[in-house]
Structures are given as C-alpha cells and as structure tokens.
Design a protein around this motif. Structure first.
Motif, PDB file in Angstrom:
ATOM      1  N   GLU A 172       0.821  -1.212   0.000  1.00 36.95           N
ATOM      2  CA  GLU A 172       0.000   0.000   0.000  1.00 36.95           C
ATOM      3  C   GLU A 172       0.848   1.253   0.000  1.00 36.95           C
ATOM      4  OE1 GLU A 172      -3.214  -0.149  -0.339  1.00 36.95           O
ATOM      5  OE2 GLU A 172      -3.177  -2.350  -0.311  1.00 36.95           O
ATOM      6  N   ASN A 173       2.186   1.079  -0.240  1.00 32.53           N
ATOM      7  CA  ASN A 173       3.131   2.200  -0.260  1.00 32.53           C
ATOM      8  C   ASN A 173       3.213   2.911   1.080  1.00 32.53           C
ATOM      9  OD1 ASN A 173       3.994   1.942  -3.016  1.00 32.53           O
ATOM     10  ND2 ASN A 173       1.995   2.752  -3.631  1.00 32.53           N
ATOM     11  N   GLN A 174       2.985   2.147   2.156  1.00 26.57           N
ATOM     12  CA  GLN A 174       3.214   2.659   3.502  1.00 26.57           C
ATOM     13  C   GLN A 174       4.672   2.419   3.880  1.00 26.57           C
ATOM     14  OE1 GLN A 174       0.643   4.105   5.409  1.00 26.57           O
ATOM     15  NE2 GLN A 174      -0.629   3.888   3.579  1.00 26.57           N
ATOM     16  N   VAL A 175       5.321   3.407   4.458  1.00 21.60           N
ATOM     17  CA  VAL A 175       6.745   3.319   4.791  1.00 21.60           C
ATOM     18  C   VAL A 175       6.943   2.344   5.949  1.00 21.60           C
ATOM     19  CG1 VAL A 175       8.776   4.600   5.531  1.00 21.60           C
ATOM     20  CG2 VAL A 175       7.145   5.654   3.959  1.00 21.60           C
ATOM     21  N   LYS A 176       7.896   1.407   5.775  1.00 24.90           N
ATOM     22  CA  LYS A 176       8.225   0.439   6.815  1.00 24.90           C
ATOM     23  C   LYS A 176       9.666   0.582   7.304  1.00 24.90           C
ATOM     24  CE  LYS A 176       4.182  -1.348   6.775  1.00 24.90           C
ATOM     25  NZ  LYS A 176       3.271  -1.104   7.927  1.00 24.90           N
ATOM     26  N   VAL A 177      10.560   1.040   6.419  1.00 27.59           N
ATOM     27  CA  VAL A 177      11.957   1.287   6.800  1.00 27.59           C
ATOM     28  C   VAL A 177      12.354   2.647   6.243  1.00 27.59           C
ATOM     29  CG1 VAL A 177      14.338   0.487   6.631  1.00 27.59           C
ATOM     30  CG2 VAL A 177      12.490  -1.187   6.759  1.00 27.59           C
ATOM     31  N   TRP A 178      13.060   3.418   7.077  1.00 26.82           N
ATOM     32  CA  TRP A 178      13.456   4.786   6.699  1.00 26.82           C
ATOM     33  C   TRP A 178      14.775   5.066   7.406  1.00 26.82           C
ATOM     34  CZ3 TRP A 178      10.984   8.324   3.493  1.00 26.82           C
ATOM     35  CH2 TRP A 178      11.351   9.658   3.573  1.00 26.82           C
ATOM     36  N   ASN A 179      15.906   5.008   6.648  1.00 27.97           N
ATOM     37  CA  ASN A 179      17.203   5.126   7.327  1.00 27.97           C
ATOM     38  C   ASN A 179      17.599   6.582   7.515  1.00 27.97           C
ATOM     39  OD1 ASN A 179      17.975   5.890   4.766  1.00 27.97           O
ATOM     40  ND2 ASN A 179      19.782   4.558   4.685  1.00 27.97           N
ATOM     41  N   ALA A 180      18.805   6.769   8.120  1.00 25.40           N
ATOM     42  CA  ALA A 180      19.256   8.112   8.471  1.00 25.40           C
ATOM     43  C   ALA A 180      19.483   8.972   7.236  1.00 25.40           C
ATOM     44  CB  ALA A 180      20.532   8.018   9.308  1.00 25.40           C
ATOM     45  N   SER A 181      19.973   8.362   6.141  1.00 27.41           N
ATOM     46  CA  SER A 181      20.206   9.156   4.929  1.00 27.41           C
ATOM     47  C   SER A 181      18.894   9.647   4.336  1.00 27.41           C
ATOM     48  CB  SER A 181      20.966   8.319   3.906  1.00 27.41           C
ATOM     49  OG  SER A 181      22.265   8.023   4.357  1.00 27.41           O
ATOM     50  N   ALA A 182      17.824   8.851   4.454  1.00 30.03           N
ATOM     51  CA  ALA A 182      16.517   9.319   4.001  1.00 30.03           C
ATOM     52  C   ALA A 182      16.061  10.509   4.837  1.00 30.03           C
ATOM     53  CB  ALA A 182      15.507   8.180   4.083  1.00 30.03           C
TER      54      ALA A 182
ATOM     55  N   LEU B  50       6.964   6.459   9.387  1.00 32.25           N
ATOM     56  CA  LEU B  50       6.607   5.046   9.470  1.00 32.25           C
ATOM     57  C   LEU B  50       5.093   4.866   9.463  1.00 32.25           C
ATOM     58  CD1 LEU B  50       9.209   3.609  12.025  1.00 32.25           C
ATOM     59  CD2 LEU B  50       9.223   3.485   9.519  1.00 32.25           C
ATOM     60  N   ASP B  51       4.636   3.909   8.631  1.00 34.14           N
ATOM     61  CA  ASP B  51       3.216   3.583   8.463  1.00 34.14           C
ATOM     62  C   ASP B  51       2.412   4.733   7.873  1.00 34.14           C
ATOM     63  OD1 ASP B  51       3.583   1.016   9.511  1.00 34.14           O
ATOM     64  OD2 ASP B  51       3.365   1.749  11.560  1.00 34.14           O
ATOM     65  N   HIS B  52       3.092   5.644   7.182  1.00 30.06           N
ATOM     66  CA  HIS B  52       2.423   6.714   6.451  1.00 30.06           C
ATOM     67  C   HIS B  52       2.687   6.538   4.955  1.00 30.06           C
ATOM     68  CE1 HIS B  52       2.333   8.493  10.464  1.00 30.06           C
ATOM     69  NE2 HIS B  52       1.412   9.352  10.014  1.00 30.06           N
ATOM     70  N   GLY B  53       1.755   7.041   4.133  1.00 34.35           N
ATOM     71  CA  GLY B  53       1.920   6.961   2.687  1.00 34.35           C
ATOM     72  C   GLY B  53       3.080   7.818   2.222  1.00 34.35           C
ATOM     73  N   ILE B  54       3.985   7.227   1.418  1.00 36.36           N
ATOM     74  CA  ILE B  54       5.208   7.927   1.029  1.00 36.36           C
ATOM     75  C   ILE B  54       4.939   9.031   0.022  1.00 36.36           C
ATOM     76  CG2 ILE B  54       5.780   6.319  -0.826  1.00 36.36           C
ATOM     77  CD1 ILE B  54       8.735   6.657   0.079  1.00 36.36           C
ATOM     78  N   PHE B  55       3.912   8.872  -0.811  1.00 42.55           N
ATOM     79  CA  PHE B  55       3.671   9.870  -1.851  1.00 42.55           C
ATOM     80  C   PHE B  55       3.251  11.209  -1.246  1.00 42.55           C
ATOM     81  CE2 PHE B  55       2.631   5.850  -4.177  1.00 42.55           C
ATOM     82  CZ  PHE B  55       3.783   5.844  -4.922  1.00 42.55           C
ATOM     83  N   ASP B  56       2.465  11.175  -0.173  1.00 39.53           N
ATOM     84  CA  ASP B  56       2.029  12.422   0.448  1.00 39.53           C
ATOM     85  C   ASP B  56       3.174  13.145   1.130  1.00 39.53           C
ATOM     86  OD1 ASP B  56      -0.529  11.868  -0.376  1.00 39.53           O
ATOM     87  OD2 ASP B  56      -1.051  10.800   1.473  1.00 39.53           O
ATOM     88  N   LEU B  57       4.294  12.442   1.379  1.00 45.86           N
ATOM     89  CA  LEU B  57       5.409  13.029   2.112  1.00 45.86           C
ATOM     90  C   LEU B  57       6.454  13.632   1.185  1.00 45.86           C
ATOM     91  CD1 LEU B  57       5.928  10.206   4.765  1.00 45.86           C
ATOM     92  CD2 LEU B  57       4.788  12.400   5.129  1.00 45.86           C
ATOM     93  N   ILE B  58       6.800  12.948   0.077  1.00 47.95           N
ATOM     94  CA  ILE B  58       7.973  13.363  -0.685  1.00 47.95           C
ATOM     95  C   ILE B  58       7.689  13.606  -2.163  1.00 47.95           C
ATOM     96  CG2 ILE B  58       9.490  12.103   0.889  1.00 47.95           C
ATOM     97  CD1 ILE B  58       9.806   9.991  -1.292  1.00 47.95           C
ATOM     98  N   VAL B  59       6.441  13.444  -2.619  1.00 45.14           N
ATOM     99  CA  VAL B  59       6.124  13.635  -4.041  1.00 45.14           C
ATOM    100  C   VAL B  59       5.209  14.845  -4.183  1.00 45.14           C
ATOM    101  CG1 VAL B  59       5.145  12.604  -6.122  1.00 45.14           C
ATOM    102  CG2 VAL B  59       6.332  11.160  -4.457  1.00 45.14           C
ATOM    103  N   PRO B  60       5.580  15.822  -5.047  1.00 45.14           N
ATOM    104  CA  PRO B  60       4.687  16.969  -5.271  1.00 45.14           C
ATOM    105  C   PRO B  60       3.324  16.508  -5.771  1.00 45.14           C
ATOM    106  CG  PRO B  60       6.866  17.369  -6.205  1.00 45.14           C
ATOM    107  CD  PRO B  60       6.847  15.940  -5.792  1.00 45.14           C
TER     108      PRO B  60
END
Length: 883
Positions: A413-423, A435-445
């Motif tokens: 569902e494109n929910q974030v499960k791993v997010w390292n320090a460089s991200a 974590l557990d949030h949709g990645i498109f709403d966070l980093i995609v215009p």
C-alpha cells in the motif's frame, strides 16, 4: 399296476371241498381263503402270524394302504377281486402291530369259482426298509450332488456329460440341462486340448485316478481354470473339478508382487537388508545397501550388523539395533555413524522393522539405511555459518543505517516500513514521522503523484524487477529536489511480493555541476569549431589574395594561366569546406527514391579506381536480396566515400577492406558494415571521431569533416552509425538505414543534353551581385540566356510585364521579398514554370519548400559547372535542337 383277471365265482362254497391247509403251513407265504362275503374260511400259520388272526379267524389289526393311511375294507384286494371277478397281484398293504410297528405285505388275490377268493400275503417289510434306506441314500447323494460347491460330473468314455451338478451352470453361465449331453472337450481351451485328451486316454486304459488342469470356456467367452480328479468305472467316468481361477490369479498376482518387491528391493534409493534377529546376520541385502557401505554382498553376509558399527560408537549403539521391538511395536529409527570400506565415515539414518507373528518374538528384522552424510555436513555448515549470518545482518543493518544513500522499504500500500538516516537527511522527515504513512504524500509533489504512482506500481507488482528512475521530489520544507531512485520488488520466503525496496540519493547539485560542465564543453567545441573554420578559410583567402597580388603589373595573357588555377583550387577547397559543414548540419532529405546500397558501394569502389594500391584488397560480402532503402543516392554515396577513404588511410601499409551488407535483425532495416584491418583508434580518439574539424592528420591535409559529414548524411536518412575500433585491430563502422517497401529501384540518371540543343531562358533572382555575376557566367557558358532580378518582387514584376522565361533560378535569403515568400506567388502567376532553388543555407525550411511544390529542385551553393548542368538537364533536354 396289478393285473386284473376276471373269472366267474360260485355263489356258495362247500367247505368240505377246500384243500387241506396243513401242507401250506410250511410255506413262507400267508394264505387266506375267504368266502364270497369276505369272511375268512381258512388261514395257514404264516397268515396267522402276519395278520395276527383271532382263533375264530377274525381280523384284529387295521390294514394300511400303500401310502400308510388306514385302508377301507372295501378296498382290500380280496374284496376288490370278488367284486371285480379278477385276480389282483402285487398289491401292497400294511398291518399295524400293537407295538406301533408296521408289517408291509405284498398281496395277491385270486377269485375261486364257487368258493370265494384265495389271498396270499408275503412279508416284504425287510425289503421295503432296504428300499427306503436305498432311496434315502439316493436322496442324500442327490442332495450332495446338487448342493456341492465343487463341480461333479458323470461322463461317458467319450467325455460326453451324462449328469452334471448345478455348480457347472453357476460357474459357466449355462442352465444345467443345456450342458447335459454336451462334450466337455467342446469347452476346453485349445491350448489345453492335448492335456485333456491325454487324461481321458489314461482313464480308459489304466483305471486310475487322474488329475490334471485345464481351462473351460464361460458362456461369455472367458475361460476358467479347473483342477480335475477323475476315475473310470466300466464305461462311465466319475469326475470332480474345482474352480482354481482365483487361485491362479492370486498366484500370478503373488508372483508379480514378488517381482515388484524384488525390483523395488534391488532398485530402492535407500539401503534395505533382511537380518536374522537372533544371530544378527544378513539374510539378503540390496545393491544400495552395499553402495552406501562400500562392501560386496558376500562381504556383508559375513559381517552382519557389525558393518553398521563405528569405532567411536558407545556400546549401546548396536544394542539399540539388536533389541528390536515385537512385530506389533513401533519401528525404531536412529541416526549414527558407520565406516565405509575405504575408511571414511558415513552418516546414516537407520530404521528397524521387526517381522513375525503378532504377539511372538520377531524372527527377522528389516533394516533400512539412508545416506545422510550430505545433510549432516550441510547442517554442520549451517551451524557454522549461523554466526556469520548474524554478523552479516549486523553489518548490513549498520550499512543501511550509515550509508549515504537513502534506504526506504514500503508495503504493497506504499506505507513506509523502513526509513534510514540518509533518508532523513535527504527529505527532512524523521523516522517516527514517516513510518506507516503513505510515502507519496510526504515526498512527491501533488502535481507529479499520478505519474510517480504509475512508475512505482510497476515495481510493487513485479513488472519491473530492476527499476531506475529519476524523479522530482520535495522535502519537508517544500523545496523541490531531483532524486535518482533504484527499486526492486520485496519478495518474501514464499515467493510473494510484499512491497518494494528503494535506494535514493539527491542528484540536484550533481545535475547543476553537469550542466555547467556541459555548457563549458559546448563553448569549447564552438571555439574549436570557429577556429577550424577561420583557419581553413584564412588559407583559402590567403591563396586568392596571393593570386590577385601576383597579377598586379602583369599582362592579362601572362596572369590568366597560373593565377586562375590557384584561385579555382582555393575555391574548390572552400567549397568542400562549406559542403562538409552543410552535410554535417543536414536534418532531412529533399528528394528520396528507392536506392540499392550494394550498387552505391560498388560505385564508390569504381570511382577510387587504382588508388587503392597493390597491397590493399577489397572484399565484398553482399546480401544479393537486400531490400531497397529510401534515400538520396548522392548523399549516401558521399557518406560511404568518406568512410572508405578513412579506412584506406588507416591501411597505409596494406590490408583488407571488407564491405558487407545484410538485413538487420530489427525488422524494416538494412545494415552496412565497412571494416578495415588498419591501425585502429585508441579510446580517446574514438570518443572525438565525430567532432567537426577533429583530425589526427597534419593541418592542411584533412579538414576533419569526413566522419561528421557521413554522420549527418546517415542521420538525414533516419539511420544510425556506430564505430568499433581498437589499436592495431582495425575498425568496423556499422550503419543501419530503414528500407522502402513496394517501390522499384530507379534506373540511371538521364543523360545531360549535348551542346547542340537550344539554351533556356532563365530568370536569375539573387540579391548578391557577385553571385549574379558568377552564376550568369556559368549559365551563359552552358548556352543559356539570363534575365537578372535583385529580389523576389522585381522577379514577379518582370513576369507580370510579360517576360518570357523557361526556368527560374531562385535564391532564398533576399531583402524586400525572400525566396520563400516569392515562390508561392510565382506559382500563382505561372503555375507550370519550373524553379530551381539555389542557396548556401540548406536548412529544413528550404527542404520543406522544395517538397511543397512540384517541378521545384534544390541546388546547394557552392556548386560546380557540371552540377549546375545536371540540375538544368531535365528542362534543357526538352528544348528543341538548334540547326
């Protein structure tokens, strides 16, 4: 039935006339004399004993009929004989005794005239009992015969059935009466006929019990196996048979089962052995058992269960194998080491199965061994590598945490499960915020989310297992950045896709640096380009100036010879320079026709003539069925000529030039290869081979426009050109060009008109006086008359005034009214008037203009007199010859 004999009887009897009875007392028959009324007159002693007569000769016993019921006195044979006046014989009566027994008598009654009737009684009780016993025995035999499950048969000496019991009909599917009278031989299987006939022969001669087996046909056509026992008495054969079909089938099945077991036993993938439980000796072993331990069967027979022992085994190891459970107990299984014959250890899994009757000690054991050495070694390796895996996971986790690339894992569902320090560093979002949030709403215009979701979905669905994307993203504070993404599906242990894995880094700054470098390289290239043009044009101008200065102070006759040649050579060099630049900048073709690449290549080799030298060999490897391509034969020929000349230059010491054509693996294309065995090019030279004015030869020898011009020509034909070269290994130039379909290859160009034809009346429209002067001189030299116009409007005015012209030679770049603006108006004024566009700037606009109107050709400046003559030829040929 008793025979009746009628005779007349006297109505009265004289007792004095009766015979004396004393002589009959000794007869075994009871004799009774009765008068006509039925009263007994006289009876002998046997009659008294049999009938139990009273002293007055009266009857004291009841007579019974033959059926055992009480007999009516009127039905007594003596009464019936008197009544019917006939003798009765063999009548059967019974007399009921006091003890309940019955005496059975055979009675004969004979009427005597004038006396009455003499009745004799014969005691047949014993005979009747014997007959009843016999009948009883016969009934018993019949019951035995009819109810016996075995087959019973009474046959004559020829094998014909006299009597068969019902079991025959049940077995063979017939009614019993259908089989009686049939020959048994008619039902015997043909293969068993000889055996059956031999048995019958022995029965007839030896009078012995004969046993044999034969097959008898069922009513439906199948056969049953019968086991026979037969003997012969007089002319009859007494036979019994038993159906052993099931037994035979069972025996066959048992043999098949034994064969199958033997095959399984011998070919089993595991070792199998039968062991004597008491001695521990092998009874039999299969080949796999021998292969695992390395011994032969005879060697194992001598060793017994000790072959499974290992020197380091505890004493209890072999005890476990010997102490097998009772047959009803569970199998025992253990894993242990043993020694191969060659001394190396073998790990085996041993299973022991007891054989024997339930409840009694096992007499034999089945021992099954499986070689598990590889698994044991693998388990050991896995145990040893477990710590390495743990350490590797720790290091991997450290690398994911510390690596400069962002590492992101998402579910389906494109929910974030791993997010390292460089991200976190790249996008500004903390791990707990994403974590557990949709990645498109966070980093995609928002305006790019639809396109990004489509690209990501291909990875998450497994359609793209090695994705490489460059996407525009945004940071937490809204800043837009460009990121490079590398993605793959996240597959679990069961092979199902559970999400996607991504590595990302910010390339915004790198793209800025690359853009600055590219801009700098472009400027450097332009500077080099301008320098090359200035250098070569300075040589041209210096040559012309020198020639002009040299003419000062000389007479016309002296200066015309040498200086004109110098000026023409300089102009030719300038023309080649300009033509190379035009070829390099070529974007499209004016007029395309189906052309034969094989013919064009041959034409270039012919043009070179003997310039190839004696040490150079040309090999042709043509596809003779090569499809035609749509193109400009002159442009393609020039491109091939540049490439061939470069190849020949690379083989100054000799070599082989190979020209190869073939249909390309991509449908709709043909390929041309020009290969040489020359010196080749290093990587740094190969990288700049297509740059204008780049050459490895001395300045003044080459312009450095050969390969760029070839590239421009091939690009104009919508083809590709690739160069493969290594130092001292030669060069291969690969060219692909689209084919043309359903068009014929044109013939040769029409011959140019000779000088005997009348000249054309040509309107030359050009704003440059020098160009007007030069072209006018060329036209007049070719025998044509010239009318001049300085711009398009002036040309239109002259035509409107009625000027008579056969052709217009039109420049493009002119003031007041350009050639592009003049041509549509000229066509409106003179629709059929031919036009040749002559221009030094052969761009796409000129090419489109030439395609837009009919009877319009394009001639690129500068051009030779021969080229001008060839361009005018189609219309000059139409002019009538002059006398």
């Amino acid at each position: 039935m008793s025979e009746r004999k009628r005779s007349s009887a006297s109505s009265s009897v004289d007792k004095t006339s009766l015979p004396t009875m004393s002589i009959f007392d000794y007869l075994p028959l009871g004799i009774v004399v009765s008068d006509k009324t039925g009263a007994i007159i006289q009876a002998n002693k046997p009659a008294h004993q049999l009938l139990h007569l009273a002293s007055d000769l009266s009857m004291r016993r009841q007579f019974l009929g033959a059926d055992g019921r009480d007999l009516d006195p009127s039905q007594h044979p003596s009464a019936r004989a008197l009544r019917d006046s006939c003798a009765l014989t063999d009548e059967h009566l019974g007399v009921l005794c006091e003890n309940g027994d019955t005496i059975w008598l055979r009675v004969t009654a004979t009427p005597v005239p004038d006396l009455g009737v003499i009745t004799t009684y014969c005691d047949e009780t014993g005979g009747r009992r014997t007959e009843e016993d016999l009948r009883h025995h016969i009934d018993q035999l019949d019951a035995f015969f009819d109810t016996n499950l075995d087959l019973l048969a009474l046959l004559n000496s020829q094998g014909q059935a006299i009597r068969l019991n019902p079991a025959w009909g049940t077995l063979l599917g017939y009614e019993t009466d259908q089989l009686e009278g049939a020959r048994i031989l008619d039902f015997v299987h043909p293969s068993d006929m000889e055996t059956t006939l031999g048995a019958l022969a022995r029965l007839r001669t030896r009078k012995e019990v004969v046993g044999f087996v034969s097959r008898i046909r069922h009513r439906k056509g199948s056969y049953r196996f019968l086991e026979w026992r037969a003997t012969c008495g007089r002319d009859l054969i007494y036979a019994t048979a038993r159906d052993i079909t099931d037994q035979r089938l069972s025996e066959a099945a048992l043999r098949e089962s034994e064969a199958r077991f033997r095959a399984i036993f011998e070919q089993a993938a595991v070792g199998v052995a039968e062991v004597d439980a008491e001695s521990g000796r092998y009874v039999q072993v299969n080949q796999r058992f021998c292969d695992i331990l390395g011994y032969t069967q005879s060697e194992l027979m001598a060793l017994g269960l000790e072959s499974l022992a290992h020197p380091q085994d505890p004493p209890s190891a072999m005890t476990i194998l010997r102490a097998a459970p009772a047959p009803q107990g569970a199998d025992t299984a253990t894993e242990k080491r043993c020694l191969h014959k060659d001394g190396h250890p073998v790990w085996i899994n041993v299973q022991v199965k007891p054989l024997g009757e339930w409840g009694s000690p096992a007499q034999h054991l089945v021992v099954v061994i499986e070689d598990v050495s590889l698994r044991v070694e693998t388990d050991e390796l896995l145990r040893k590598s477990l710590s390495d895996v743990i350490e590797t996971n720790r290091r991997l986790n450290f690398q994911i945490t510390r690596m400069p690339l962002g590492y992101i894992a998402c579910d389906t569902e494109n929910q974030v499960k791993v997010w390292n320090a460089s991200a976190v560093r790249i996008f500004g979002w903390a791990e707990n915020e994403v974590l557990d949030h949709g990645i498109f709403d966070l980093i995609v215009p928002a305006d790019l989310q639809a396109e990004t979701r489509k690209a990501w979905s291909r990875v998450a669905e497994g359609g793209d297992s090695d994705a490489h994307l460059v996407l525009e993203n945004c940071t937490r504070d809204g800043k837009r950045i460009t990121c490079e993404w590398f993605g793959a599906p996240n597959v679990d242990a069961t092979g199902h896709i559970v999400g996607s894995l991504w590595m990302v880094h910010d390339i915004t700054e790198r793209l800025r640096i690359e853009e600055r470098i590219l801009r700098s390289q472009r400027m450097e290239s332009l500077c080099s380009f301008a320098g090359g043009i200035a250098h070569d044009m300075s040589h041209v101008l210096r040559t012309i100036a020198t020639a002009a200065v040299s003419q000062q102070g000389l007479s016309a006759a002296k200066s015309a010879v040498g200086s004109t040649d110098q000026i023409l050579q300089a102009c030719e060099r300038a023309r080649n320079l300009v033509r190379g630049l035009l070829d390099f900048s070529r974007c499209d073709l004016l007029d395309t026709q189906p052309v034969d690449l094989n013919a064009i290549l041959d034409e270039q080799i012919q043009l070179l003539g003997h310039t190839t030298g004696p040490n150079l060999r040309v090999e042709r490897d043509y596809d003779r069925n090569l499809p035609a391509v749509s193109g400009d034969a002159f442009a393609l020929g020039g491109a091939f000529m540049h490439l061939i000349l470069n190849a020949l230059s690379a083989m100054s010491g000799g070599g082989t030039l190979t020209l190869r054509t073939r249909t390309h693996r991509r449908e709709g294309e043909v390929a041309v290869e020009i290969e040489d065995t020359g010196c080749g090019m290093p990587k740094e030279v190969l990288a700049r081979a297509m740059e204008p004015f780049f050459t490895t030869r001395p300045r003044g020898k080459e312009l450095g426009l050969g390969l760029p011009a070839a590239y421009g020509a091939i690009k104009a034909h919508r083809g590709t050109i690739d160069i493969h070269s290594e130092p001292d290994r030669g060069t291969v130039v690969q060219i692909t060009v689209p084919v043309v379909r359903d068009k014929a290859i044109p013939g040769a160009w029409p011959a140019i008109a000779d000088s005997t034809k009348a000249g054309l009346r040509i309107l030359l429209v050009d704003d440059d006086n020098l160009v007007q002067t030069a072209i006018s001189a060329q036209l007049r030299r070719l025998g044509h008359s010239v009318l001049l116009a300085n711009h398009g409007q002036e040309a239109l005015d002259k035509l409107q005034e009625g000027a008579t012209v056969d052709l217009v030679l039109l420049d493009i770049d002119m003031p007041i009214l350009s050639g592009g603006e003049t041509l549509p108006r000229l066509r409106a004024l003179r629709p059929t008037l031919p036009v040749i566009i002559e221009t030094g700037n052969l761009d796409q606009a000129v090419e489109q203009l030439g395609k837009r109107f009919s009877d319009v050709a394009v001639l690129a400046r500068p051009f030779h007199l021969a080229e001008l003559k060839a361009a005018l030829a189609p219309w000059a040929d139409a002019v009538p010859k002059t006398c």
